[in-house]
Design an enzyme around this catalytic site. Structure first.
Site, PDB file in Angstrom:
ATOM      1  N   HIS A 131      52.042 -28.970  -1.411  1.00 56.54           N
ATOM      2  CA  HIS A 131      51.202 -29.939  -0.711  1.00 56.54           C
ATOM      3  C   HIS A 131      52.109 -30.946  -0.011  1.00 56.54           C
ATOM      4  CE1 HIS A 131      47.152 -29.495  -3.026  1.00 56.54           C
ATOM      5  NE2 HIS A 131      47.765 -28.322  -2.896  1.00 56.54           N
ATOM      6  N   CYS A 141      48.537 -33.930  -6.703  1.00 59.49           N
ATOM      7  CA  CYS A 141      49.338 -34.923  -5.984  1.00 59.49           C
ATOM      8  C   CYS A 141      49.197 -36.309  -6.594  1.00 59.49           C
ATOM      9  CB  CYS A 141      48.973 -34.910  -4.504  1.00 59.49           C
ATOM     10  SG  CYS A 141      49.421 -33.337  -3.715  1.00 59.49           S
ATOM     11  N   GLU A 176      52.213 -34.148   0.050  1.00 63.03           N
ATOM     12  CA  GLU A 176      52.692 -35.244  -0.780  1.00 63.03           C
ATOM     13  C   GLU A 176      53.852 -34.809  -1.667  1.00 63.03           C
ATOM     14  OE1 GLU A 176      49.540 -34.177  -0.355  1.00 63.03           O
ATOM     15  OE2 GLU A 176      48.106 -35.662  -1.087  1.00 63.03           O
ATOM     16  N   CYS A 234      44.895 -35.051  -3.996  1.00 65.57           N
ATOM     17  CA  CYS A 234      44.170 -34.241  -4.968  1.00 65.57           C
ATOM     18  C   CYS A 234      44.660 -34.578  -6.383  1.00 65.57           C
ATOM     19  CB  CYS A 234      44.389 -32.757  -4.670  1.00 65.57           C
ATOM     20  SG  CYS A 234      46.098 -32.215  -5.019  1.00 65.57           S
TER      21      CYS A 234
END
Length: 164
Positions: A52, A85, A54, A82
């Site tokens: 992801h 993260c 992040e 999410c």
């Protein structure tokens, strides 16, 4: 510089993801006014669910300063983090998270739950949301609209080929 300036940098990262058919989410980590980490989604490219925006940006930032503790940093991300993260943010001790678009289906920084301000953890983060919301949201809307159109086109071609 202000939050919008750094969010525009995160949007540029999101556009990089979009260019390689990834969900357009981008992130930057800022420390003392300097960007020390950048990232965009790479899940499909790397076939890795951990990639992801992040996480990529946090990893780069940690390497840049030689520490997993990002206690004097700000994370800018185009979409609400999410659960994974949010966990990475808490574990890296980032004190401030600025995000653009809300994620009502997967956001864990205020939408579904708020892991960044869970008092039972040893670290909480300040959340600033809605920065350049419309631009961040539009990137995602355009991506998914194009994806649906592509899938519809492919389905139609498959049907036409089976009838030939």
């Amino acid at each position: 510089m202000n939050h919008e300036t750094y969010m525009r940098m995160a949007i540029e990262e999101a556009k990089k993801a979009n260019a390689v058919d990834e969900v357009p989410i981008g992130a930057v980590v800022v420390r003392h006014g300097a960007v020390i980490g950048r990232g965009h989604n790479l899940r499909e490219s790397d076939q890795n669910p951990l990639m992801h925006a992040e996480v990529v940006a946090i990893n780069e930032a940690s390497k840049a300063i030689g520490s997993w503790r990002l206690e004097d940093c700000i994370l800018y991300v185009t979409l609400e983090p999410c659960v994974m993260c949010s966990g990475a943010i808490v574990m890296s001790r980032i004190p401030t998270v600025v995000y653009g678009a809300h994620d009502p289906k997967g956001g864990c920084s205020g939408s579904l739950m708020n892991l960044l301000q869970e008092s039972r953890f040893n670290h909480q983060a300040t959340i600033i949301n809605g920065v350049l919301h419309d631009e961040c949201s539009q990137l995602l809307k355009d991506f998914f609209k194009a994806l649906r159109k592509k899938k519809s086109f492919e389905k139609m071609n498959k049907l036409n080929n089976s009838l030939s």
